[in-house]
Each structure stands twice: as structure tokens, then as C-alpha cells.
Design a protein around this motif. Structure first.
Motif, PDB file in Angstrom:
ATOM      1  N   GLN A  35      41.105  23.526  49.050  1.00 32.56           N
ATOM      2  CA  GLN A  35      42.462  22.756  48.998  1.00 32.56           C
ATOM      3  C   GLN A  35      42.410  21.978  50.174  1.00 32.56           C
ATOM      4  O   GLN A  35      43.324  20.841  50.113  1.00 32.56           O
ATOM      5  CB  GLN A  35      43.756  23.820  49.386  1.00 32.56           C
ATOM      6  N   ASN A  38      36.934  18.823  47.288  1.00 30.52           N
ATOM      7  CA  ASN A  38      36.878  19.420  45.973  1.00 30.52           C
ATOM      8  C   ASN A  38      35.644  19.874  45.570  1.00 30.52           C
ATOM      9  O   ASN A  38      35.643  20.933  44.796  1.00 30.52           O
ATOM     10  CB  ASN A  38      37.542  18.399  44.819  1.00 30.52           C
ATOM     11  N   ILE A  66      34.445  23.797  45.478  1.00 33.78           N
ATOM     12  CA  ILE A  66      34.390  24.862  44.402  1.00 33.78           C
ATOM     13  C   ILE A  66      32.968  25.085  43.797  1.00 33.78           C
ATOM     14  O   ILE A  66      32.611  26.403  43.452  1.00 33.78           O
ATOM     15  CB  ILE A  66      35.666  24.473  43.358  1.00 33.78           C
ATOM     16  N   PRO A 103      41.910  31.531  50.380  1.00 34.47           N
ATOM     17  CA  PRO A 103      42.378  32.955  49.999  1.00 34.47           C
ATOM     18  C   PRO A 103      41.678  33.712  48.863  1.00 34.47           C
ATOM     19  O   PRO A 103      42.173  34.028  47.691  1.00 34.47           O
ATOM     20  CB  PRO A 103      43.818  32.696  49.341  1.00 34.47           C
ATOM     21  N   ASN A 144      35.449  35.708  48.375  1.00 32.95           N
ATOM     22  CA  ASN A 144      34.199  35.188  47.304  1.00 32.95           C
ATOM     23  C   ASN A 144      33.272  34.795  48.626  1.00 32.95           C
ATOM     24  O   ASN A 144      33.144  34.935  49.760  1.00 32.95           O
ATOM     25  CB  ASN A 144      34.482  34.200  46.609  1.00 32.95           C
ATOM     26  N   GLN A 164      41.859  45.723  51.780  1.00 29.11           N
ATOM     27  CA  GLN A 164      40.571  45.044  50.885  1.00 29.11           C
ATOM     28  C   GLN A 164      39.821  44.398  51.724  1.00 29.11           C
ATOM     29  O   GLN A 164      38.561  44.222  51.538  1.00 29.11           O
ATOM     30  CB  GLN A 164      41.023  44.403  49.867  1.00 29.11           C
ATOM     31  N   GLN A 183      46.924  27.334  42.706  1.00 29.46           N
ATOM     32  CA  GLN A 183      45.496  27.635  43.862  1.00 29.46           C
ATOM     33  C   GLN A 183      46.248  27.654  45.074  1.00 29.46           C
ATOM     34  O   GLN A 183      45.602  28.216  46.229  1.00 29.46           O
ATOM     35  CB  GLN A 183      44.593  26.532  43.431  1.00 29.46           C
ATOM     36  N   LYS A 184      47.390  27.178  45.305  1.00 29.34           N
ATOM     37  CA  LYS A 184      48.082  27.478  46.734  1.00 29.34           C
ATOM     38  C   LYS A 184      48.429  28.883  47.049  1.00 29.34           C
ATOM     39  O   LYS A 184      49.247  29.398  45.766  1.00 29.34           O
ATOM     40  CB  LYS A 184      49.267  26.408  46.866  1.00 29.34           C
ATOM     41  N   PRO A 229      42.202  39.641  41.575  1.00 30.09           N
ATOM     42  CA  PRO A 229      41.841  40.965  42.235  1.00 30.09           C
ATOM     43  C   PRO A 229      42.420  41.551  43.214  1.00 30.09           C
ATOM     44  O   PRO A 229      42.191  42.649  43.577  1.00 30.09           O
ATOM     45  CB  PRO A 229      40.169  40.151  42.908  1.00 30.09           C
ATOM     46  N   ILE A 265      36.268  40.359  40.977  1.00 29.11           N
ATOM     47  CA  ILE A 265      35.684  39.362  41.948  1.00 29.11           C
ATOM     48  C   ILE A 265      33.997  39.335  41.137  1.00 29.11           C
ATOM     49  O   ILE A 265      33.664  38.237  41.113  1.00 29.11           O
ATOM     50  CB  ILE A 265      35.615  39.901  43.351  1.00 29.11           C
ATOM     51  N   GLU A 303      34.091  37.637  37.533  1.00 33.39           N
ATOM     52  CA  GLU A 303      34.379  36.127  37.700  1.00 33.39           C
ATOM     53  C   GLU A 303      32.856  35.648  37.770  1.00 33.39           C
ATOM     54  O   GLU A 303      32.700  34.448  36.916  1.00 33.39           O
ATOM     55  CB  GLU A 303      35.395  35.620  38.719  1.00 33.39           C
ATOM     56  N   GLN A 304      31.958  36.111  38.550  1.00 34.82           N
ATOM     57  CA  GLN A 304      30.754  35.565  38.461  1.00 34.82           C
ATOM     58  C   GLN A 304      30.048  35.761  37.092  1.00 34.82           C
ATOM     59  O   GLN A 304      29.321  34.843  36.556  1.00 34.82           O
ATOM     60  CB  GLN A 304      29.921  36.223  39.420  1.00 34.82           C
ATOM     61  N   ASN A 357      31.345  33.235  34.569  1.00 37.58           N
ATOM     62  CA  ASN A 357      30.734  31.851  34.869  1.00 37.58           C
ATOM     63  C   ASN A 357      29.307  31.580  34.086  1.00 37.58           C
ATOM     64  O   ASN A 357      29.121  30.491  33.749  1.00 37.58           O
ATOM     65  CB  ASN A 357      30.469  31.604  36.260  1.00 37.58           C
ATOM     66  N   ARG A 358      28.606  32.664  33.853  1.00 36.32           N
ATOM     67  CA  ARG A 358      27.043  32.551  33.004  1.00 36.32           C
ATOM     68  C   ARG A 358      27.438  33.200  31.687  1.00 36.32           C
ATOM     69  O   ARG A 358      26.377  33.183  30.994  1.00 36.32           O
ATOM     70  CB  ARG A 358      26.242  33.629  33.921  1.00 36.32           C
ATOM     71  N   PRO A 413      44.893  32.808  43.594  1.00 30.29           N
ATOM     72  CA  PRO A 413      45.088  31.471  44.349  1.00 30.29           C
ATOM     73  C   PRO A 413      43.913  30.779  44.420  1.00 30.29           C
ATOM     74  O   PRO A 413      43.330  30.517  45.441  1.00 30.29           O
ATOM     75  CB  PRO A 413      45.692  31.804  45.652  1.00 30.29           C
ATOM     76  N   LEU A 454      40.890  27.766  41.600  1.00 33.43           N
ATOM     77  CA  LEU A 454      40.740  26.945  40.374  1.00 33.43           C
ATOM     78  C   LEU A 454      39.644  27.278  39.836  1.00 33.43           C
ATOM     79  O   LEU A 454      38.944  26.560  39.430  1.00 33.43           O
ATOM     80  CB  LEU A 454      40.996  25.486  40.664  1.00 33.43           C
ATOM     81  N   ASN A 455      39.127  28.429  40.139  1.00 33.81           N
ATOM     82  CA  ASN A 455      37.842  28.993  39.361  1.00 33.81           C
ATOM     83  C   ASN A 455      38.113  29.418  38.222  1.00 33.81           C
ATOM     84  O   ASN A 455      39.031  29.229  37.648  1.00 33.81           O
ATOM     85  CB  ASN A 455      37.270  30.095  40.596  1.00 33.81           C
ATOM     86  N   GLN A 514      46.121  18.584  42.774  1.00 35.64           N
ATOM     87  CA  GLN A 514      44.724  19.357  42.514  1.00 35.64           C
ATOM     88  C   GLN A 514      44.792  19.985  41.120  1.00 35.64           C
ATOM     89  O   GLN A 514      44.083  20.111  40.060  1.00 35.64           O
ATOM     90  CB  GLN A 514      44.233  20.467  43.436  1.00 35.64           C
TER      91      GLN A 514
END
Ligand SMILES: Nc1ncnc2c1ncn2[C@@H]1O[C@H](COP(=O)(O)OP(=O)(O)OP(=O)(O)O)[C@@H](O)[C@H]1O
Ligand SMILES: Nc1ncnc2c1ncn2[C@@H]1O[C@H](COP(=O)(O)OP(=O)(O)OP(=O)(O)O)[C@@H](O)[C@H]1O
Ligand SMILES: [Mg+2]
Ligand SMILES: [Mg+2]
Lengths: 240, 240
Positions: free
Chosen positions: A42, A79, A82, A118, A121, A150, B10-11, B41, B82, B85-86, B89-90, B118, B120-121, B150
Motif C-alpha cells: 500500500q 506496487n 506484491i 495486514p 504472509n 493468530q 486492500q486497505k 484467513p 494462507i 492462496e499459494q 497461484n500455481r 486486506p 490485492l493477492n 490501487q
């Protein structure tokens, strides 16, 4: 050697960036040299400390920049963070990537403050692996309380990989008129008394307005409750 | 076919989860069948709508669960999101993964609300790829305003991949006594008048207290300003 503080909490909007920017500002007053690393895509810390910056992130070219504030330098965000997070996931160093990038700077600065996005990861984990202290800003709200477990359990997992920073909790956006806030404070102090800092950051709209003028709270409203609380936080951090 | 709304920004801490939980609650009153997908998550929506749940996430076993509230079901979150998400991606489907998982449920429900983390993934991007509408809760603060660019530019990029949901902005945590908030509202309505919803969610501590009793605002404080604003939001959504 620099004392490295990762300011992190996967719960969003609890005052991570606000704490990094304002703690850096007060620490720099006591003639300490401060490096801020903006690990959040961000880029909120970068927009206040290095307005108009539009270049690469610290993870891209390992560059830091002086700011127009004495004693404060920044490793900025962009940016591209990411994509960088995906690359770190597959690199050899993985969670030690940031720690290696910081090595050339650890002698030059007294404090290195890392603003985290936040999440839990790779970017926050890299910050934990570099840090002497993880400072967890905690809003006195229900969802924020839920998230505390967490991040604490993630830090326990990392202990097995010899990543063992100490942990402090900073109560933020505290509204003493609300019974709800007072109850949560009491609960935290009961369960985690040695980790919870004495300083409490009050709810203060001046804190939220300052960044719109690219200012820290000290510059925007030096006598405000918000400003005084970050002054006392910086003393508590310096005195360890 | 269900109308799918991704609630994203994402905020952090701008009222995404609060909007999903309370919008679901009011939509379910008008006899609409609602499915909430918790793609975060952190699992805050799961903790209110399905307290004590400790199982797999919707991405793990594609299961949904009825809640103790008529007309509301949930595809829950878990910590495994979490890692998921990885994996996404693949995977071959990448951003279309969630859309494929939702296919069996689109006929059964009137609305599907997706709570996003929060960032943009991949998890929010999967929600954009499934959605008819992306609803962006926007706190009237400086950092939140900065982030708006963004997410809007990410949505423009996705347009090239034929991911083109419509976009609405919901002003949240609005404090009409603060000039700062009023100025930001004016700026948003000038620049983005067709995308900014008429309903504005006020700052109301009752909204923050309700989840600590696992309640929606309607259940906790039905006559509060917060409750009335989410009632009017549900009407604005139903009337399109
Ligand atoms: N003590 C406070 N009183 C009032 N407003 C505050 C306070 N601390 C932070 N804010 C405002 O609340 C919002 C959230 O704070 P901030 O952005 O620092 O949180 P964050 O944890 O860094 O968020 P993110 O998870 O998105 O990175 C900001 O608009 C900020 O200006
Ligand atoms: N209108 C409101 N008035 C007062 N408090 C609110 C309001 N909306 C949300 N809150 C509280 O503010 C905090 C942030 O809201 P919430 O958790 O819904 O945001 P979020 O965008 O989902 O956060 P995250 O980015 O961590 O997922 C919560 O503690 C919530 O109870
Ligand atoms: Mg931040
Ligand atoms: Mg949320």
C-alpha cells in the motif's frame, strides 16, 4: 548495531503505519538515527515520509533514501512488492531475505522500524526474522482481539526456525469513554501483563488528519493527546 | 442465478467484514437466500455467523453450512487459506478457482457475498473474477483514499482478462461532525458520483460491540444509526 522493530498485525487498520511514522518522528528527536522500511505494498508510510516517490521498492534495488526530516531515512515501498512476495516464497533465503538486505545498514542506524502489510504472509514473516522486537498495535475491538491469537501462534511456530523476537502489545485507538474498550484493556493486561506496553494511544482524529498534510502528529498537532502518547511510547521504547 | 458481491479493499479495517455480515442479515429479512463466502484467513465473518467452527475452509472441501439464522448459509474460512492462496497461484484455473467452486451454488441462492482479506493477492482477485459487483467500503480517512486508486487500477487490469464486475463505493465509519470526513465525501462524490452509493454508514460504536456477542447490528441494536444505515444499504442493493 541497530535495534530492529517490526510493527505488525494481520488485522487491518489497527494503527501499524501510524505507529511506524510517529514513533520514527519522536525517536529522531532524541538524536537517534532511524531507518523506516515500508514492507507494505500500500505504501502509506512512503507517501508521508517520501511524498511523490514513484520508484522501486527496497526489495527491488536495496536503496534507502534520506527524507526531509533530520535523522529519518526510508527504504520505500512500491506496487512491485506484491510480485516480490511471490518471488521471496520461492527464493533460497525465503524468510531471511529482508534480514540479508538490511545487513549493510545495521551499523549506520540506531533503530530500524519495519511497517508490515495486514497479513501473515512472507513480507511480515521476513520482518519477524529481521526483528529484535515485534510491536503489535491492537485496536480495542472484538475482531482485533480475535486476531491476536493468530499472530501469537505464528510467532510460536517461527520459534522452531530460530526466529524469536520479543513481543510487545500497544493498545491503539483507545476510547476511555467506552466501557467496551476498558473491558478489553483489562482482559489484555490480565492475560499478557508483561507484554502489554504501559503507553496507550488514544482515539484522536488529529492523528488521522496529519497524514493528509504529509505530516507526523508532532508536526501537525504537537500538543494533542495523540502526539503526547507517541512521545511517551518513544520514551518507553528507548528505555527498553 | 445468484447476484454475487465481492466486498473488498486492500486497505485494512475499513468495514469489509462488518458490511458482509450486516448486509447478509438485512438481505435475509426480505426472504432472500444468502450465501456468505469467507475468503479471509482471519475468519472474522465465520466467527460471527458460525461461532465455534473449527474445520476446513470452503476452498478445502467446497462445503457450505447452514447457520442458526434463517436464509443465511456460509462457506467458512480457516487458517489453511494462507497456504491455499499459494496453491491457487500455481493452479491451472488461477483466478477462476473460486468461480468454479461456486457454480453448484449459484442456482440455490439469491445473493452470494464474499468477504475479502486486506490485500490485492489471489484471494481477492478470485472474488473479483466471481463477482457481478465489487463493493468497496471506504473509510473517510487519508490512507484509505490513497488506496482507492490501487484497487481501481487493479480492476482495470483485470478487465483485459474479461473480468469486469461493476464497482460501487460505500462510505463507512462516517463522522459528520468532522470537517475532514465531509471534505472526503465531497471529493468522492465529485470524482466518482455514479459509483458512490447514496447510503453512508455512520461511525457507531454499537456496530463494533455487536460481534463480541456474535450478533449482527440488527440483533444487537436494531434502532441504532448503524442498524438503520445497513437496512438502507440492503434496499439500495436490492433495487440495483
Ligand atoms: N489513535 C488514532 N486515532 C484516530 N485515528 C487513528 C489512530 N491511529 C490511526 N488512525 C487512523 O486510522 C486509520 C488506520 O490506521 P493505519 O492506517 O495506521 O492502520 P494500519 O494497521 O497501518 O492499516 P493497514 O492494515 O491497512 O496497513 C488511518 O486512517 C489512521 O490515520
Ligand atoms: N461504522 C462503524 N462504526 C464503528 N465501528 C465500526 C464500523 N464499521 C466497522 N467497525 C469496527 O471497526 C473495525 C474494523 O471493521 P472490520 O473488521 O469490519 O473491517 P475490515 O475491512 O473487514 O478489516 P480487515 O481489513 O482486517 O479485514 C471492527 O472492529 C469493526 O467492529
Ligand atoms: Mg498500514
Ligand atoms: Mg475483515
Amino acid at each position: 548495531m541497530a535495534y530492529i522493530i517490526a510493527v505488525a498485525n494481520q488485522k487491518g487498520g489497527v494503527g501499524k503505519t501510524t505507529t511506524v511514522v510517529n514513533l520514527a518522528s519522536f525517536l529522531s528527536l532524541s538524536d537517534k538515527k532511524i531507518l523506516v522500511i515500508d514492507s507494505d505494498p500500500q505504501g502509506n508510510a512512503t507517501s508521508v515520509l517520501l511524498p511523490e516517490y514513484n520508484g522501486l521498492s527496497f526489495y527491488d534495488d536495496f536503496q534507502i533514501y534520506e527524507t526531509n526530516r533530520k535523522n529519518i531515512s526510508i527504504g520505500p515501498s512500491s506496487n512491485s512488492l506484491i510480485e516480490q512476495e511471490q518471488l521471496i516464497n520461492r527464493s533460497d533465503y525465503k524468510e531471511q531475505t529482508l534480514n540479508k538486505l538490511l545487513n549493510p545498514y545495521k551499523k549506520e542506524f540506531d533503530y530500524i522500524l519495519i511497517d508490515c502489510p495486514p497479513s501473515l504472509n512472507q513480507l511480515p514473516i521476513n520482518a519477524f526474522a529481521s526483528a529484535d522486537l515485534v510491536l503489535i498495535p491492537l485496536q480495542c475491538h472484538y475482531y482485533a482481539m480475535e486476531g491476536l491469537g493468530q499472530i501469537m501462534s505464528k510467532l510460536t511456530d517461527l520459534d522452531l526456525k530460530n526466529i524469536s523476537p520479543s513481543v510487545s502489545i500497544l493498545l491503539t485507538m483507545y476510547d476511555e469513554k467506552t466501557e467496551f474498550c476498558r473491558d478489553i484493556e483489562e482482559e489484555i493486561r490480565d492475560f499478557l501483563s508483561d507484554q502489554c506496553l504501559k503507553t496507550v494511544i488514544p482515539q484522536d482524529i488529529q492523528i488521522a488528519i496529519a497524514p493528509s498534510y504529509s505530516k507526523t502528529i508532532l508536526e501537525y498537532a504537537p500538543l494533542s493527546a495523540g502526539s503526547r502518547s507517541y512521545a511517551s511510547l518513544s520514551k518507553e521504547i528507548i528505555n527498553g
